[in-house]
Every structure is written in C-alpha cells, then in structure tokens.
Design an enzyme around this catalytic site. Structure first.
Site, PDB file in Angstrom:
ATOM      1  N   ASP A  44      29.869  34.114  45.929  1.00  0.00           N
ATOM      2  CA  ASP A  44      31.112  33.478  45.486  1.00  0.00           C
ATOM      3  C   ASP A  44      31.126  33.459  43.962  1.00  0.00           C
ATOM      4  OD1 ASP A  44      33.503  31.573  46.412  1.00  0.00           O
ATOM      5  OD2 ASP A  44      32.557  30.684  44.644  1.00  0.00           O
ATOM      6  N   ASN A 100      41.702  31.915  36.787  1.00  0.00           N
ATOM      7  CA  ASN A 100      43.125  32.016  37.121  1.00  0.00           C
ATOM      8  C   ASN A 100      43.978  31.050  36.286  1.00  0.00           C
ATOM      9  OD1 ASN A 100      43.059  34.070  39.054  1.00  0.00           O
ATOM     10  ND2 ASN A 100      42.519  32.640  40.696  1.00  0.00           N
ATOM     11  N   HIS A 121      46.846  34.838  37.117  1.00  0.00           N
ATOM     12  CA  HIS A 121      46.409  35.510  38.349  1.00  0.00           C
ATOM     13  C   HIS A 121      46.274  37.024  38.167  1.00  0.00           C
ATOM     14  CE1 HIS A 121      46.510  32.070  41.105  1.00  0.00           C
ATOM     15  NE2 HIS A 121      47.552  31.636  40.387  1.00  0.00           N
ATOM     16  N   ASP A 169      43.036  38.960  39.384  1.00  0.00           N
ATOM     17  CA  ASP A 169      43.002  40.144  40.252  1.00  0.00           C
ATOM     18  C   ASP A 169      42.159  41.255  39.642  1.00  0.00           C
ATOM     19  OD1 ASP A 169      44.612  38.811  42.014  1.00  0.00           O
ATOM     20  OD2 ASP A 169      46.471  39.824  41.421  1.00  0.00           O
ATOM     21  N   GLU A 176      37.686  34.508  46.464  1.00  0.00           N
ATOM     22  CA  GLU A 176      36.712  35.104  45.540  1.00  0.00           C
ATOM     23  C   GLU A 176      35.342  35.272  46.194  1.00  0.00           C
ATOM     24  OE1 GLU A 176      36.803  30.608  44.679  1.00  0.00           O
ATOM     25  OE2 GLU A 176      38.196  32.206  45.228  1.00  0.00           O
TER      26      GLU A 176
END
Length: 380
Positions: free
Chosen positions: A212, A220, A225, A229, A255
């Site tokens: 993770d 973010n 965002h 990405d 994630e």
C-alpha cells in the site's frame, strides 16, 4: 468414398456445404476449417471435370441394374420419364388408323425391339453435354457464392473473437495502469494453484505480497488526482519490470497492489518485498520539467506452504470428481482459501503501517509471535 459413390451434384449442394462449414467454424479452429473448405472446393471442381478429360470415375448414377430383362438406369427422373413416354406411345399407336403398321419406337436407354446404335450414340453425347452444362453452371454460379458466404462468415467470427478477447481483457485488467485488476488476479491465483496440469515439481510454496502506498491521500489532496493517477501508473510499471515472468502484479484496489508469487518461499518473498520497497523509495516521479515526487510503500507478506498446497490440490481434485463440479463453478470452491491467504498478507500490511510505514512485515513471524492467528486453509 461417399463422393465417389453418390455422384457429383448431390454432395456439393450449397446449403449443406455452406451450412456444414459455418457450423464447423463455430466448433473448431477457423483456419483449419477454411483450408479444408477450399481444398474440398478444389476437389469438387477437379472431380466434376474428370470425365471430360477421359478419366472415368465411379458413380451410382452409372451403375445399371436388371429389371424384367430390361436394362434401366438408376437415375429416378430418367426412369419415370421412360415409363410415361412409353405409355403415351402405346396409346398413340392404338389410336392410329394404321395400327398394324405402326412402328414400335421406345425411349432410348431401355432395351426393346428398336434401338439403333446411331441414335444411342447421339443420346449419349446429348446427355453428356447436358450434364456438363449444368455442372459448369453450378461451378460458375453456386460455388463462388458459397466461397464468398463462408469467407464473410469467417471474417465475422474473427471480429466476434477479437471483441470477445477485448472484453475479456478489459474485464481482467485495470484501465488506468494496464495491469491485472482484482478479478483478474483472483482468477489467475486460482489457475496457478489448482490447474490440473500443475506438475509435481512445481508444487512449491505459494506467496503473496500486498503493498500500500504511504500517505497516498495526501498526494491526491496536494497535487490533484491527475498526479495521483500518474503515481499509480509509475508504480505499476516499476513493479511489472522488477518481477520475473512467473510472478504477476495487480492493482488490488485504490493504492493497493497485490503480487502473486508461485514457487516462492516465504524467505524469498520477504527479500523480493524489501528490494521492491527500496526501489519504490528511490524512484523519482517527474511531474514536469521542474517538479518531481517520491513515494514510499508498506508491505505485507504471506505464504501458503508446500504441504498445504499439495493437500489442497488433492482435496480439490477429489471434490471436483465426487461432486461433479463444473469448471465455471470450480473458482467458487477456492474463493475462501484465496481470500484467507490475501487477508493474512493484509494483516501483515496492517502491522507494517503501525510500525511506521515504509517497511516489510512477515505474516509467518506475526503468527509465530502470536500477534495474529493462523487461518484454516481449507476449501469452501
């Protein structure tokens, strides 16, 4: 043999030929059926033209039989026509005023009183030319249509198969990163663990790594965002390049990334996780020509020991045979087991987060120290 015995046109009827080929394409490899279809078409053309090059081929149409001392052809339409013409002839002769002097003229092809060889030869030539005309008509008009229909059907099947593969790929892969998604990795683990072709030497430990990204929500919130990405895409590419071919990486959700490592011991999986952790930490993600970003990740490692793998595979096969479970439903049988293994890695990941993040935690070590309980690996 069937073609030789039954004759020519009845075996190359358009509906039978095209329909049979289309059905075969649905059930078999299209390329094999197409090559077989074109070979058969070539055979039809060559076989139909044999008699006109002096080559006689056997056919039921050419096989004579004896009926009441008369030689009749077995061709049904010719036989019926002969009977009808002879009946009309008899009636006309009886109605003639010169009945006694009327000639006895019968259809050529039946052995009677009048059968001149000249008219017989003329009839044979006419019959051969007539057959040639209809055969060439069929070859020129029917066979091209059959070839075009089958060819277009082959193209249609290719398009359908391509769309099917695309749909299957989209269902099993993450649209953002291009790696397997949750559905794809679960299906892959099922196949890797319980495939019937699994060789004895490949029945080794099966490990999974769940990682993770640390503080990804802050990425973010700070950069947006779009940058988030980009980070996910960079990490997915890094993991894919770092693993060997038999190992598979997937985006498990958000994630989180799940790595499936068949034939990998727990110790080896820990070394792989640590190497990946260092590589992610050192990886620089460039946002533009000036700005850059670095992220870290926490790892949880869990392993299904070899003895468990062997026992579960044996139980799986016995259950399939005993309960006659279909292949489509067999994945449901192993779903609980796979989730138990992933949950064990998730518990180790939770401990890694609490240890300060950017580290690797071992599920086996946590079980040994009684920090977490070992799950029962069993089929549902």
């Amino acid at each position: 043999m069937i073609t030789l015995l039954m004759g020519y046109s009845s075996l190359i009827a358009g509906a039978s030929l095209v329909g049979g080929t289309m059905l075969a394409m649905l059930l078999m490899d299209r390329r094999i059926v197409w090559y077989g279809f074109m070979s058969y078409i070539s055979f039809i053309v060559i076989f139909a033209l044999f008699p006109y090059f002096g080559i006689n081929s056997p056919s039921l149409r050419k096989l004579p039989i004896r009926i009441e001392h008369s030689t009749l052809t077995t061709f049904p339409s010719f036989y019926k026509a002969s009977i009808n013409v002879n009946a009309i002839h008899e009636q006309l002769v009886q109605m003639s005023p010169d009945f006694d002097n009327a000639g006895d003229i019968r259809v050529i092809g039946i052995k009677n009183q009048y059968n001149p060889s000249a008219e017989l030869d003329s009839s044979v030539v006419l019959q051969r030319d007539n057959i040639l005309f209809w055969r060439l008509t069929y070859i020129y008009f029917a066979l091209p249509k059959a070839i075009i229909i089958v060819f277009l059907f082959r193209i249609l099947l290719s398009i359908i198969e391509h769309n099917k593969r695309e749909i299957q790929y989209n269902a099993d892969h993450d649209a953002l990163t291009g790696i397997k998604n949750r559905r794809g990795i679960l299906s892959w683990i099922h196949q890797a663990l319980f495939n019937s072709s699994y060789r004895q030497e490949e029945r080794q430990d099966f490990s999974v790594i769940l990682l993770d990204l640390d503080y990804f929500k802050a990425v973010n919130d700070t950069y947006g965002h779009y940058v988030g990405d980009q980070v996910l895409q960079h990490i997915a590419e890094l993991l894919s390049k770092a693993l060997v071919r038999r190992h598979v990486v997937s985006r498990y959700g958000g994630e989180e990334f799940l790595l499936a490592l068949p034939q990998t011991t727990h110790t080896a999986a820990l070394l792989i996780a640590e190497a990946l952790r260092k590589e992610i930490e050192a990886h620089m993600i460039y946002l533009d020509e000036v700005a850059s970003l670095q992220v870290t990740a926490s790892f949880g490692v869990a392993t299904l020991p070899r003895r468990e793998v062997v026992a579960l595979q044996a139980t799986y096969r016995e259950t399939l045979v005993a309960d006659k479970i279909k292949t489509l439903k067999s994945a449901q049988l192993t779903e609980k087991l796979i989730y138990s293994l992933i949950d064990l890695a998730d518990a180790a990941l939770y401990k890694a987060k609490h240890k300060g993040r950017n580290c690797v935690a071992s599920a086996d070590q946590l079980i040994t120290t009684n920090q977490i309980e070992k799950p029962d690996f069993e089929l549902a």
